[in-house]
Motif scaffolding. Structure first.
Motif, PDB file in Angstrom:
ATOM      1  N   LEU A  24       0.804  -1.214   0.000  1.00 53.49           N
ATOM      2  CA  LEU A  24       0.000   0.000   0.000  1.00 53.49           C
ATOM      3  C   LEU A  24       0.843   1.272   0.000  1.00 53.49           C
ATOM      4  O   LEU A  24       0.379   2.322  -0.447  1.00 53.49           O
ATOM      5  CB  LEU A  24      -0.946  -0.005   1.212  1.00 53.49           C
ATOM      6  CG  LEU A  24      -1.903  -1.198   1.285  1.00 53.49           C
ATOM      7  CD1 LEU A  24      -2.675  -1.176   2.591  1.00 53.49           C
ATOM      8  CD2 LEU A  24      -2.839  -1.235   0.096  1.00 53.49           C
ATOM      9  N   GLY A  29       2.299   1.772  -3.915  1.00 56.38           N
ATOM     10  CA  GLY A  29       1.131   2.618  -3.743  1.00 56.38           C
ATOM     11  C   GLY A  29      -0.174   1.998  -4.213  1.00 56.38           C
ATOM     12  O   GLY A  29      -1.035   2.687  -4.764  1.00 56.38           O
ATOM     13  N   ARG A  31      -3.943   0.293  -3.997  1.00 54.78           N
ATOM     14  CA  ARG A  31      -5.138   0.688  -3.245  1.00 54.78           C
ATOM     15  C   ARG A  31      -6.017  -0.528  -2.997  1.00 54.78           C
ATOM     16  O   ARG A  31      -6.158  -1.395  -3.855  1.00 54.78           O
ATOM     17  CB  ARG A  31      -5.956   1.737  -4.015  1.00 54.78           C
ATOM     18  CG  ARG A  31      -5.236   3.036  -4.239  1.00 54.78           C
ATOM     19  CD  ARG A  31      -6.129   4.102  -4.860  1.00 54.78           C
ATOM     20  NE  ARG A  31      -7.050   3.659  -5.894  1.00 54.78           N
ATOM     21  CZ  ARG A  31      -6.738   3.523  -7.191  1.00 54.78           C
ATOM     22  NH1 ARG A  31      -5.517   3.766  -7.614  1.00 54.78           N
ATOM     23  NH2 ARG A  31      -7.655   3.146  -8.055  1.00 54.78           N
ATOM     24  N   ASP A  32      -6.660  -0.539  -1.838  1.00 55.76           N
ATOM     25  CA  ASP A  32      -7.619  -1.565  -1.475  1.00 55.76           C
ATOM     26  C   ASP A  32      -8.940  -1.201  -2.163  1.00 55.76           C
ATOM     27  O   ASP A  32      -9.574  -0.207  -1.824  1.00 55.76           O
ATOM     28  CB  ASP A  32      -7.754  -1.574   0.047  1.00 55.76           C
ATOM     29  CG  ASP A  32      -8.784  -2.551   0.579  1.00 55.76           C
ATOM     30  OD1 ASP A  32      -9.572  -3.110  -0.213  1.00 55.76           O
ATOM     31  OD2 ASP A  32      -8.812  -2.739   1.801  1.00 55.76           O
ATOM     32  N   ARG A  35     -12.130  -0.785   0.134  1.00 54.86           N
ATOM     33  CA  ARG A  35     -12.133   0.455   0.921  1.00 54.86           C
ATOM     34  C   ARG A  35     -12.380   1.669   0.031  1.00 54.86           C
ATOM     35  O   ARG A  35     -13.006   2.635   0.450  1.00 54.86           O
ATOM     36  CB  ARG A  35     -10.834   0.610   1.693  1.00 54.86           C
ATOM     37  CG  ARG A  35     -10.702  -0.367   2.825  1.00 54.86           C
ATOM     38  CD  ARG A  35     -11.647  -0.043   3.961  1.00 54.86           C
ATOM     39  NE  ARG A  35     -11.463  -0.970   5.058  1.00 54.86           N
ATOM     40  CZ  ARG A  35     -12.445  -1.596   5.675  1.00 54.86           C
ATOM     41  NH1 ARG A  35     -13.694  -1.391   5.330  1.00 54.86           N
ATOM     42  NH2 ARG A  35     -12.208  -2.411   6.657  1.00 54.86           N
ATOM     43  N   GLN A  36     -11.889   1.619  -1.192  1.00 51.15           N
ATOM     44  CA  GLN A  36     -12.130   2.733  -2.118  1.00 51.15           C
ATOM     45  C   GLN A  36     -13.623   2.920  -2.346  1.00 51.15           C
ATOM     46  O   GLN A  36     -14.120   4.042  -2.377  1.00 51.15           O
ATOM     47  CB  GLN A  36     -11.421   2.485  -3.445  1.00 51.15           C
ATOM     48  CG  GLN A  36     -11.704   3.556  -4.485  1.00 51.15           C
ATOM     49  CD  GLN A  36     -11.031   3.268  -5.808  1.00 51.15           C
ATOM     50  OE1 GLN A  36      -9.839   3.032  -5.858  1.00 51.15           O
ATOM     51  NE2 GLN A  36     -11.805   3.288  -6.875  1.00 51.15           N
ATOM     52  N   LEU A  67      -6.209  -5.666  -4.661  1.00 47.80           N
ATOM     53  CA  LEU A  67      -5.354  -4.489  -4.599  1.00 47.80           C
ATOM     54  C   LEU A  67      -5.187  -3.949  -6.005  1.00 47.80           C
ATOM     55  O   LEU A  67      -4.879  -4.689  -6.939  1.00 47.80           O
ATOM     56  CB  LEU A  67      -3.989  -4.833  -3.995  1.00 47.80           C
ATOM     57  CG  LEU A  67      -4.008  -5.311  -2.547  1.00 47.80           C
ATOM     58  CD1 LEU A  67      -2.596  -5.640  -2.078  1.00 47.80           C
ATOM     59  CD2 LEU A  67      -4.660  -4.290  -1.633  1.00 47.80           C
ATOM     60  N   SER A  70      -1.426   1.524  -8.702  1.00 46.64           N
ATOM     61  CA  SER A  70      -1.597   2.976  -8.575  1.00 46.64           C
ATOM     62  C   SER A  70      -2.057   3.617  -9.878  1.00 46.64           C
ATOM     63  O   SER A  70      -2.693   4.667  -9.860  1.00 46.64           O
ATOM     64  CB  SER A  70      -0.306   3.620  -8.088  1.00 46.64           C
ATOM     65  OG  SER A  70       0.755   3.338  -8.975  1.00 46.64           O
ATOM     66  N   PRO A  74      -9.470   5.606 -10.233  1.00 44.55           N
ATOM     67  CA  PRO A  74     -10.582   5.260  -9.346  1.00 44.55           C
ATOM     68  C   PRO A  74     -11.911   5.102 -10.086  1.00 44.55           C
ATOM     69  O   PRO A  74     -12.732   4.255  -9.716  1.00 44.55           O
ATOM     70  CB  PRO A  74     -10.630   6.430  -8.354  1.00 44.55           C
ATOM     71  CG  PRO A  74      -9.215   6.919  -8.315  1.00 44.55           C
ATOM     72  CD  PRO A  74      -8.706   6.748  -9.723  1.00 44.55           C
TER      73      PRO A  74
END
Length: 103
Positions: A24, A29, A31-32, A35-36, A67, A70, A74
């Protein structure tokens, strides 16, 4: 002598947590994805101890992840779900839906 504390549960040891943080943190870097999309949603577990019969009471751990690199925008993440209603294992499947046109 006083009794020894119980050993840490798998997935919660300091070494395992540090290992996950390596993915993470920079330079990776990652991202989960869950959680996003869902922030700190409560009760969202992917593992329940069969020995402790923990699933009916939803006493579990979230130890299965998607995961994201990066470079994945999003906006490409449409949804992430823990398919808790699917039984057959002490883990549940997780589903990641991506909008490939946004990659």
């Amino acid at each position: 002598p006083p009794p020894s504390p119980p050993p840490p549960q798998a997935g919660t040891t300091p070494e395992e947590r540090a290992s996950l943080r390596c993915f993470l943190a920079p330079p990776l870097g990652m991202r989960d994805a869950f959680r996003q999309v869902h922030g700190r949603a409560a009760g969202q577990y992917t593992y329940w101890s069969q020995r402790a019969r923990a699933r009916p009471a939803n006493r579990g751990l979230r130890i299965d992840y998607f995961l994201l690199a990066s470079g994945v925008p999003p906006a490409a993440v449409v949804d992430v779900q823990h398919l808790q209603e699917m039984h057959g294992s002490d883990h549940c499947p997780i589903l990641l839906e991506l909008d490939l046109a946004r990659l």
